[in-house]
Design a protein around this motif. Sequence first.
Motif, PDB file in Angstrom:
ATOM      1  N   GLY A 189       0.786  -1.221   0.000  1.00 16.37           N
ATOM      2  CA  GLY A 189       0.000   0.000   0.000  1.00 16.37           C
ATOM      3  C   GLY A 189       0.819   1.273   0.000  1.00 16.37           C
ATOM      4  N   VAL A 190       2.123   1.155   0.287  1.00 22.14           N
ATOM      5  CA  VAL A 190       2.937   2.370   0.410  1.00 22.14           C
ATOM      6  C   VAL A 190       3.156   3.078  -0.928  1.00 22.14           C
ATOM      7  CG1 VAL A 190       5.184   3.284   1.148  1.00 22.14           C
ATOM      8  CG2 VAL A 190       3.993   1.606   2.562  1.00 22.14           C
ATOM      9  N   PRO A 191       3.505   2.377  -2.034  1.00 23.21           N
ATOM     10  CA  PRO A 191       3.618   3.092  -3.307  1.00 23.21           C
ATOM     11  C   PRO A 191       2.309   3.764  -3.723  1.00 23.21           C
ATOM     12  CG  PRO A 191       4.646   0.932  -3.468  1.00 23.21           C
ATOM     13  CD  PRO A 191       3.905   0.965  -2.171  1.00 23.21           C
ATOM     14  N   VAL A 192       1.190   3.121  -3.442  1.00 20.32           N
ATOM     15  CA  VAL A 192      -0.111   3.721  -3.742  1.00 20.32           C
ATOM     16  C   VAL A 192      -0.347   4.928  -2.847  1.00 20.32           C
ATOM     17  CG1 VAL A 192      -2.603   3.326  -3.868  1.00 20.32           C
ATOM     18  CG2 VAL A 192      -1.018   1.473  -4.439  1.00 20.32           C
ATOM     19  N   GLY A 193      -0.100   4.761  -1.556  1.00 22.96           N
ATOM     20  CA  GLY A 193      -0.298   5.851  -0.607  1.00 22.96           C
ATOM     21  C   GLY A 193       0.603   7.042  -0.864  1.00 22.96           C
ATOM     22  N   TYR A 194       1.821   6.781  -1.333  1.00 21.22           N
ATOM     23  CA  TYR A 194       2.741   7.867  -1.660  1.00 21.22           C
ATOM     24  C   TYR A 194       2.158   8.747  -2.757  1.00 21.22           C
ATOM     25  CZ  TYR A 194       6.856  10.284  -3.467  1.00 21.22           C
ATOM     26  OH  TYR A 194       7.730  11.253  -3.909  1.00 21.22           O
ATOM     27  N   GLU A 195       1.627   8.118  -3.807  1.00 18.68           N
ATOM     28  CA  GLU A 195       1.043   8.885  -4.908  1.00 18.68           C
ATOM     29  C   GLU A 195      -0.185   9.657  -4.435  1.00 18.68           C
ATOM     30  OE1 GLU A 195       2.386   9.276  -7.807  1.00 18.68           O
ATOM     31  OE2 GLU A 195       3.973   7.785  -7.584  1.00 18.68           O
ATOM     32  N   VAL A 196      -0.987   9.047  -3.598  1.00 20.09           N
ATOM     33  CA  VAL A 196      -2.183   9.716  -3.080  1.00 20.09           C
ATOM     34  C   VAL A 196      -1.786  10.918  -2.228  1.00 20.09           C
ATOM     35  CG1 VAL A 196      -4.138   9.477  -1.488  1.00 20.09           C
ATOM     36  CG2 VAL A 196      -3.676   7.689  -3.180  1.00 20.09           C
ATOM     37  N   ALA A 197      -0.850  10.716  -1.302  1.00 18.55           N
ATOM     38  CA  ALA A 197      -0.460  11.790  -0.383  1.00 18.55           C
ATOM     39  C   ALA A 197       0.185  12.959  -1.121  1.00 18.55           C
ATOM     40  CB  ALA A 197       0.484  11.246   0.689  1.00 18.55           C
ATOM     41  N   THR A 198       1.074  12.663  -2.059  1.00 25.10           N
ATOM     42  CA  THR A 198       1.738  13.747  -2.773  1.00 25.10           C
ATOM     43  C   THR A 198       0.764  14.483  -3.694  1.00 25.10           C
ATOM     44  OG1 THR A 198       2.542  12.134  -4.413  1.00 25.10           O
ATOM     45  CG2 THR A 198       4.043  12.731  -2.641  1.00 25.10           C
ATOM     46  N   ALA A 199      -0.161  13.752  -4.309  1.00 25.53           N
ATOM     47  CA  ALA A 199      -1.146  14.401  -5.182  1.00 25.53           C
ATOM     48  C   ALA A 199      -2.082  15.306  -4.391  1.00 25.53           C
ATOM     49  CB  ALA A 199      -1.946  13.355  -5.951  1.00 25.53           C
ATOM     50  N   LEU A 200      -2.442  14.876  -3.187  1.00 28.87           N
ATOM     51  CA  LEU A 200      -3.354  15.656  -2.360  1.00 28.87           C
ATOM     52  C   LEU A 200      -2.621  16.680  -1.504  1.00 28.87           C
ATOM     53  CD1 LEU A 200      -5.832  12.892  -1.106  1.00 28.87           C
ATOM     54  CD2 LEU A 200      -6.050  14.369  -3.107  1.00 28.87           C
ATOM     55  N   GLY A 201      -1.280  16.558  -1.430  1.00 35.22           N
ATOM     56  CA  GLY A 201      -0.498  17.470  -0.613  1.00 35.22           C
ATOM     57  C   GLY A 201      -0.768  17.325   0.864  1.00 35.22           C
ATOM     58  N   VAL A 202      -0.891  16.075   1.317  1.00 34.80           N
ATOM     59  CA  VAL A 202      -1.228  15.807   2.716  1.00 34.80           C
ATOM     60  C   VAL A 202      -0.195  14.859   3.321  1.00 34.80           C
ATOM     61  CG1 VAL A 202      -3.687  16.164   2.322  1.00 34.80           C
ATOM     62  CG2 VAL A 202      -2.733  13.879   2.089  1.00 34.80           C
ATOM     63  N   PRO A 203      -0.180  14.727   4.660  1.00 33.95           N
ATOM     64  CA  PRO A 203       0.807  13.860   5.308  1.00 33.95           C
ATOM     65  C   PRO A 203       0.656  12.394   4.920  1.00 33.95           C
ATOM     66  CG  PRO A 203      -0.139  15.383   6.893  1.00 33.95           C
ATOM     67  CD  PRO A 203      -0.954  15.506   5.642  1.00 33.95           C
ATOM     68  N   LEU A 204       1.795  11.699   4.874  1.00 30.45           N
ATOM     69  CA  LEU A 204       1.832  10.255   4.636  1.00 30.45           C
ATOM     70  C   LEU A 204       2.486   9.572   5.818  1.00 30.45           C
ATOM     71  CD1 LEU A 204       1.645   7.674   2.821  1.00 30.45           C
ATOM     72  CD2 LEU A 204       3.931   8.263   1.994  1.00 30.45           C
ATOM     73  N   GLU A 205       1.851   8.533   6.314  1.00 32.67           N
ATOM     74  CA  GLU A 205       2.450   7.687   7.346  1.00 32.67           C
ATOM     75  C   GLU A 205       2.010   6.262   7.096  1.00 32.67           C
ATOM     76  OE1 GLU A 205       4.869   6.742   9.078  1.00 32.67           O
ATOM     77  OE2 GLU A 205       4.907   8.602  10.266  1.00 32.67           O
ATOM     78  N   VAL A 206       2.654   5.321   7.767  1.00 27.18           N
ATOM     79  CA  VAL A 206       2.279   3.919   7.634  1.00 27.18           C
ATOM     80  C   VAL A 206       1.595   3.444   8.902  1.00 27.18           C
ATOM     81  CG1 VAL A 206       4.060   3.303   5.966  1.00 27.18           C
ATOM     82  CG2 VAL A 206       4.584   3.179   8.402  1.00 27.18           C
ATOM     83  N   LEU A 207       0.652   2.527   8.711  1.00 27.26           N
ATOM     84  CA  LEU A 207       0.054   1.791   9.813  1.00 27.26           C
ATOM     85  C   LEU A 207       0.268   0.322   9.508  1.00 27.26           C
ATOM     86  CD1 LEU A 207      -2.893   2.425  11.979  1.00 27.26           C
ATOM     87  CD2 LEU A 207      -2.912   0.234  10.787  1.00 27.26           C
ATOM     88  N   VAL A 208       0.897  -0.383  10.419  1.00 25.75           N
ATOM     89  CA  VAL A 208       1.337  -1.748  10.147  1.00 25.75           C
ATOM     90  C   VAL A 208       0.302  -2.762  10.592  1.00 25.75           C
ATOM     91  CG1 VAL A 208       3.176  -3.445  10.478  1.00 25.75           C
ATOM     92  CG2 VAL A 208       3.736  -0.999  10.427  1.00 25.75           C
TER      93      VAL A 208
END
Length: 219
Positions: A36-55
């Motif tokens: 999910g991290v590569p997907v989340g990275y694109e989402v966070a950068t596109a939306l300009g919002v914080p990215l973190e992981v939940l394991v």
Amino acid sequence: MRMRFRNREEAGRMLAKRLRETLDETPVVLALPRGGVPVGYEVATALGVPLEVLVARKLGVPWRPELGMGAIAEGGALYVNPEVLAYADLTNEDALGVAKQEARELARRVRLYRSERPLPDMRGRTVLLVDDGLATGGTARAAARAVRALGPDKLVLAVPVASAETAEALRREEVDEVIAVQEPDRLGAVSAWYEDFHQVDDEEVLTLLTQAHNLGASP
């Protein structure tokens, strides 16, 4: 109509577009490692919002590890699928034994991916829980329960592709909304919806988290 994503990056950009059309608030993005991290990275950068992981970690049937009987997530969240337990002739105690083993790997990944960083404050916020696909939903359920305990105002599971049946069940039972680019009636394997579905390793996760931090898209 079925559409295959080129890779997780393309899937994340398409998911971000879908989210921009849907959301009217600024969310926190929590990606589920590793895929999910590569997907989340694109989402966070596109939306300009914080990215973190939940394991979170799948709990596999001992004699057939690829068959998930549940999952665990940070903070002690647990989901056990009673139907799989019955099929495998296992008890709740058997599932808890596997959970205890998987908890060690979960703790290792938390230390590796976040070091000393705590999870962001989610109280009163909208949280996007991002993965690369939703099939049976065991891991998503455990992760959703972990997030719920942290007091978000709204919890959204965001994935490029989701089983329609599983998505509907999660909407009823675990999350406020499931947002997907594609929601087929017959999903099959999530990997079948990607041309490139390579196994994401720890190095890739750490690289993306570092890049997000340098871009200001991480706490």
